[in-house]
Every structure is written in structure tokens, then in C-alpha cells.
Scaffold this motif. Sequence first.
Motif, PDB file in Angstrom:
ATOM      1  N   GLY A   1      32.808  34.915  43.448  1.00 49.17           N
ATOM      2  CA  GLY A   1      33.362  35.669  44.048  1.00 49.17           C
ATOM      3  C   GLY A   1      33.772  36.916  43.317  1.00 49.17           C
ATOM      4  N   PRO A   2      34.768  37.804  44.517  1.00 52.04           N
ATOM      5  CA  PRO A   2      35.193  39.008  43.907  1.00 52.04           C
ATOM      6  C   PRO A   2      36.085  38.675  41.846  1.00 52.04           C
ATOM      7  N   VAL A   3      36.401  39.190  41.719  1.00 46.91           N
ATOM      8  CA  VAL A   3      36.221  39.570  40.080  1.00 46.91           C
ATOM      9  C   VAL A   3      37.654  40.741  39.588  1.00 46.91           C
ATOM     10  N   CYS A   4      38.919  40.546  39.417  1.00 52.57           N
ATOM     11  CA  CYS A   4      40.289  41.273  38.881  1.00 52.57           C
ATOM     12  C   CYS A   4      39.607  40.996  37.983  1.00 52.57           C
ATOM     13  N   LEU A   5      39.388  41.842  36.865  1.00 54.46           N
ATOM     14  CA  LEU A   5      39.355  42.074  35.487  1.00 54.46           C
ATOM     15  C   LEU A   5      40.340  42.684  34.498  1.00 54.46           C
TER      16      LEU A   5
ATOM     17  N   ASP B   1      52.437  30.572  28.909  1.00 55.77           N
ATOM     18  CA  ASP B   1      50.860  29.775  29.197  1.00 55.77           C
ATOM     19  C   ASP B   1      50.604  31.448  29.803  1.00 55.77           C
ATOM     20  N   LYS B   2      49.788  32.715  29.590  1.00 61.34           N
ATOM     21  CA  LYS B   2      48.806  33.323  29.815  1.00 61.34           C
ATOM     22  C   LYS B   2      48.976  33.747  31.442  1.00 61.34           C
ATOM     23  N   CYS B   3      50.485  33.833  32.072  1.00 61.35           N
ATOM     24  CA  CYS B   3      50.760  34.232  33.017  1.00 61.35           C
ATOM     25  C   CYS B   3      49.822  34.449  34.531  1.00 61.35           C
ATOM     26  N   GLY B   4      48.963  33.491  34.281  1.00 63.88           N
ATOM     27  CA  GLY B   4      48.007  33.133  35.512  1.00 63.88           C
ATOM     28  C   GLY B   4      46.727  33.183  35.860  1.00 63.88           C
ATOM     29  N   PHE B   5      46.677  34.193  34.283  1.00 66.07           N
ATOM     30  CA  PHE B   5      44.713  34.635  34.447  1.00 66.07           C
ATOM     31  C   PHE B   5      43.649  33.112  33.994  1.00 66.07           C
ATOM     32  N   ASP B   6      42.338  33.207  35.347  1.00 62.63           N
ATOM     33  CA  ASP B   6      41.640  32.245  34.979  1.00 62.63           C
ATOM     34  C   ASP B   6      40.857  31.632  33.527  1.00 62.63           C
TER      35      ASP B   6
ATOM     36  N   PRO C   1      57.900  34.789  39.246  1.00 62.95           N
ATOM     37  CA  PRO C   1      56.042  34.786  39.099  1.00 62.95           C
ATOM     38  C   PRO C   1      55.264  35.819  39.626  1.00 62.95           C
ATOM     39  N   TYR C   2      54.419  35.707  38.267  1.00 63.91           N
ATOM     40  CA  TYR C   2      53.210  37.003  37.956  1.00 63.91           C
ATOM     41  C   TYR C   2      52.297  36.843  39.838  1.00 63.91           C
ATOM     42  N   LEU C   3      52.447  38.264  39.645  1.00 56.67           N
ATOM     43  CA  LEU C   3      51.389  38.834  40.663  1.00 56.67           C
ATOM     44  C   LEU C   3      49.684  38.270  40.571  1.00 56.67           C
ATOM     45  N   ILE C   4      49.417  38.017  39.100  1.00 52.14           N
ATOM     46  CA  ILE C   4      47.909  37.281  39.775  1.00 52.14           C
ATOM     47  C   ILE C   4      47.438  36.159  40.550  1.00 52.14           C
ATOM     48  N   LYS C   5      48.767  35.408  40.687  1.00 54.23           N
ATOM     49  CA  LYS C   5      48.451  34.127  41.350  1.00 54.23           C
ATOM     50  C   LYS C   5      47.555  34.696  42.775  1.00 54.23           C
ATOM     51  N   ASN C   6      48.612  36.011  43.070  1.00 53.07           N
ATOM     52  CA  ASN C   6      48.751  36.480  44.731  1.00 53.07           C
ATOM     53  C   ASN C   6      46.617  36.695  45.054  1.00 53.07           C
ATOM     54  N   PHE C   7      45.583  37.363  43.657  1.00 58.41           N
ATOM     55  CA  PHE C   7      44.527  37.844  43.610  1.00 58.41           C
ATOM     56  C   PHE C   7      44.235  36.918  43.747  1.00 58.41           C
ATOM     57  N   LYS C   8      44.188  34.957  42.572  1.00 59.06           N
ATOM     58  CA  LYS C   8      43.987  33.853  42.619  1.00 59.06           C
ATOM     59  C   LYS C   8      43.070  33.343  44.208  1.00 59.06           C
ATOM     60  N   GLU C   9      45.339  33.647  44.913  1.00 61.50           N
ATOM     61  CA  GLU C   9      44.737  33.409  46.413  1.00 61.50           C
ATOM     62  C   GLU C   9      44.419  33.457  47.264  1.00 61.50           C
ATOM     63  N   SER C  10      43.871  34.992  47.233  1.00 61.17           N
ATOM     64  CA  SER C  10      42.244  35.585  48.477  1.00 61.17           C
ATOM     65  C   SER C  10      41.245  35.334  47.327  1.00 61.17           C
ATOM     66  N   GLY C  11      40.566  34.799  46.911  1.00 61.00           N
ATOM     67  CA  GLY C  11      39.717  34.336  46.077  1.00 61.00           C
ATOM     68  C   GLY C  11      38.901  34.712  45.441  1.00 61.00           C
ATOM     69  N   TYR C  12      40.209  35.870  44.307  1.00 62.17           N
ATOM     70  CA  TYR C  12      39.688  36.254  43.132  1.00 62.17           C
ATOM     71  C   TYR C  12      39.713  35.662  41.803  1.00 62.17           C
ATOM     72  N   LYS C  13      39.070  35.802  41.284  1.00 56.45           N
ATOM     73  CA  LYS C  13      38.995  35.117  39.724  1.00 56.45           C
ATOM     74  C   LYS C  13      39.527  35.856  38.838  1.00 56.45           C
ATOM     75  N   VAL C  14      40.634  36.109  38.115  1.00 55.17           N
ATOM     76  CA  VAL C  14      40.900  37.065  37.472  1.00 55.17           C
ATOM     77  C   VAL C  14      41.435  36.847  35.882  1.00 55.17           C
ATOM     78  N   TYR C  15      40.589  37.650  35.142  1.00 55.82           N
ATOM     79  CA  TYR C  15      40.408  37.713  33.479  1.00 55.82           C
ATOM     80  C   TYR C  15      40.831  38.513  32.942  1.00 55.82           C
ATOM     81  N   ALA C  16      41.291  38.050  31.542  1.00 57.34           N
ATOM     82  CA  ALA C  16      41.511  39.377  30.490  1.00 57.34           C
ATOM     83  C   ALA C  16      41.572  39.323  29.427  1.00 57.34           C
ATOM     84  N   PHE C  17      40.594  40.440  29.077  1.00 55.05           N
ATOM     85  CA  PHE C  17      40.324  40.346  27.507  1.00 55.05           C
ATOM     86  C   PHE C  17      41.202  41.384  26.644  1.00 55.05           C
ATOM     87  N   GLY C  18      41.319  41.076  25.576  1.00 52.26           N
ATOM     88  CA  GLY C  18      42.679  42.374  24.684  1.00 52.26           C
ATOM     89  C   GLY C  18      44.124  42.218  24.982  1.00 52.26           C
TER      90      GLY C  18
END
Length: 461
Positions: free
Chosen positions: A160-164, A131-136, A105-122
Motif C-alpha cells: 500500500g502507499p506510504v506516508c513517512l 501512545d505514539k499518535c496512531g503511527f503504524d 484525534p490525531y490526523l494519522i488515522k485518516n491516512f490509515k483509513e484510506s489505505g496508507y501505512k504511516v511510519y515515523a522515524f526520529g
Amino acid sequence: MKRFTGILVIACFLLSKVPLFAQQGQPNIIVYLSDDLGYLDTSPYGAKVVETPILEQLSKEGMKFNNAFVATPSCAPSRAALLTGLLPARNGAETNHSYPKEGIPYLIKNFKESGYKVYAFGKVAHYGGNDKCGFDYHLDQQVNLERNIRHFFDSVKVEGPVCLFVGDRRPHVAWTKQMDYSPDEVDLPPYFVDTKPTREHRSRYYTDITGLDSEMGKVLDYLTPIFGENTLTLFTSDHGAQWPFGKWNLYDAGIRTPLIVKWPGVIQAGAESDAKVSWIDILPTLLDISGSEIPKGLDGQSFKRVLEGKQTHFRDEIYTTHSGDGKFNIYPIRSVRTDQYKLIWNLVPDAYHTNHSDILRKDGAGAYWDSWDQKALKDLKAAAIIKKYYERPEWEFYDLKTDPDEQKNLMDDPEYQKEIVKLKKRLTKWLDKQNDELKTYREPYKIGQPKPNSKTIQNIK
């Protein structure tokens, strides 16, 4: 009624001035990644020539780590370790251009489960991967404020809070043709062969670093009023630069990385830490800070208390691995590093160490190698540097306090034998714990045979 309407209008006006997501107790998070950046090649880490004013300012406002290390010095495995909190032998991404095993598992899902929107650029996950590791949202395109980040946040409503995550491909090769620094004035490590093409490529590399720094400034200036004061900003690089003895090597030039973290009101401005931390620790730390669940069984651990100034020591040792990169780099290595000593195990010492730079010799990458070979015909020092690059003993041991550039191998020095035995035992125990199979993924290029070049390597499948 009119009075109530007026109050409502004023309230709406005031709320419009409140930074987006400010109502949340969890901090917004920005993880800014560089690609192939040497840890000494920015002004916060002592660079005298290259200019990085944004990173300089970030270090003045946050905490600079002097002993941060990656898990492995090639792009895809390093990023896989970051995003899973697991070292290469455990997550399955050991060679470059590989990805974690199915079911890791990628740890991105743990941020999402606590309410974060998780985005990746670049370049964050290596070309997206799994499959993009679970990023929104994950846009692989080279990061650019106007072309992608501004367009996204100006057009998408985010709650919601963001992890970018923001990944700049610079200073990965091919380096820009532009030379903002005089080739005569750039500095070179003592283990480089000093030639005109080397200095010109060094200037181009430095120009890309300054370009990275400048774009980062634009992105952070744009995001600051949107994200608000309760924002943690973290900058680091996936490993060292694609120069000889850097990327694909377990010398500090390959595995040591810049790491600067800013969190207003929590991290003391201008702080420095000598605590040894690894890239596998970054996401567990951010999960801890965000109040998210940290999965059990990770190799990574939270260094939140270091950021808070409550702890100065973190890891006793740093373990790193390298397993290869396709048909260009077939030289598996393992190492253990303490505050003072480094032990390196080269698993195929009867083979040439070689990689993309010396094989392909492309403009903006390794084209300077031709000038190294030419100078070595008449210069004994240049010839010795090249021989040391290609041919290495099975074991290397360095006293980093007296030899930070790792130039004097002390394996046969009687004074250090107790330390060598101790580190060999630690490394063996760790490799067993990791279930590291010490694989050589391709047939290496044996010493005595012709070195591979751009023509011969095309015939290798």
C-alpha cells in the motif's frame, strides 16, 4: 508451457524493477522535519555561509514557500498542532512537553483509513506522545539511514502507499562541538552581541544544519527507487532556532519556517509561493492530496491548489501563540501577522522574558551569554540588546516591509494607529473563537527581582 513460463519469468523480472507501491494511484509521501532551524539559515532562503546543497536541489525541483509559519514556537505544542490540525488552545497542548487533551484525534488515522501505512522515524511527535499518535511504527531514535531507516525497509514487507515522517533532531541544542565553518566568517543577525563565543556557537549551529542536510540527502537517495516517481516530498522545521529572539518568541525568527514541497508532474519545478500558510495546514493538505477524509472543524485547511499553481493567496492573517516551557520560560505571548504588519501581545510585561539559553548557559547552547554580559559592561549597544531581550512592553507593533528584523516598535506612532486598532480587534476576535484562556502556567519572574539562574531555578518545583 515453456513459452508461458518464460513470459512469467520476464514479467516477474520487470515487476521487480518497478518501484515499490508504484501500482497505487495515491502518492507516497515523505515529510522531513528539522528541529529548531531558523528559516533564513539555509541556502534556498538566502544563507550566504551555511551550505545546504540537498535543500537547494529540493527547492529547484519543487515549490519554496516564503511565508510559512508554525502555530507556536516550542517543540511539543508545534508538533501537536501539526499532527492534529488544531491550534494549541483547542488541542490542549499549550506549553512545551505537553500533549493534546484526551479525545483529541490525531490526523494519522485518516491516512490509515484510506489505505496508507504511516511510519515515523526520529523526532516527529514529541518523544512519541499520546501512545505514539496512531503511527503504524514510531521510532524515537535519532534518524540515521543505516541504523534505522534502511534496516526497517530492507526487513519489512510493506503493501500500500506510504506516508513517512522523518524527524532529525538537528540543529536542536546541544550543538556539535565540530566547527566546519570559520567563526570569523559566520554571519550574525543585527540583534546579536558580536563576541568570540557567539561566533563559535554559530559555527557549531551551522555545522549541525549541514549535517542535517547531508543525512537528508542519503535518506532521499535510498527511498527514491523504492517509493518511485509518484512521491510528494515535504521539508520544514518546527520553529526557529534556540537563539535570542528566536525559539519561544513570536518574532519571525521564532515563528517563520522553511517549507519546500516537491511533487513531480504536479508542482512546477523551481516555483515559489508568497501565500501565507501555517503548520496546521500541512496535514489537511496531504490528506486532500491522498484522497483521505479531512475531518470537519479543523483550524487547518488544504493549500493543495497553491501547490498546483491554481491559487496564489491562502491566508489573510497568521495567528501564533506561546504559553511557556516549564520553569525556564514563563512568558505567554499572542500575535497576529499580515503581509505587512505584526502585532504582539506580551501578557506579563511586568516579568522578565527568560528561557533555557540565558538561564542554563550550557556549552553548545547558551554559554555565549556570559560574553554578552561581559561586553555589556562597557558597550551601550550590547547593554541595550540585553535589556530588550529581558524586558518588553505589553504591546509591540512592527512594519515588516520597512523593518523585517522587528527592531522598531511603532505602537506609539500616530501614522499606524488605525492599523493597530484593526489588528487588536482581529486578535481579540480570534482569541475568543479559540476559547483561549490566556493562562500563565507558572508564577513569572517579576522585573526588579533577581533574574533566575541555573542555581536558583533548581529550587523551584
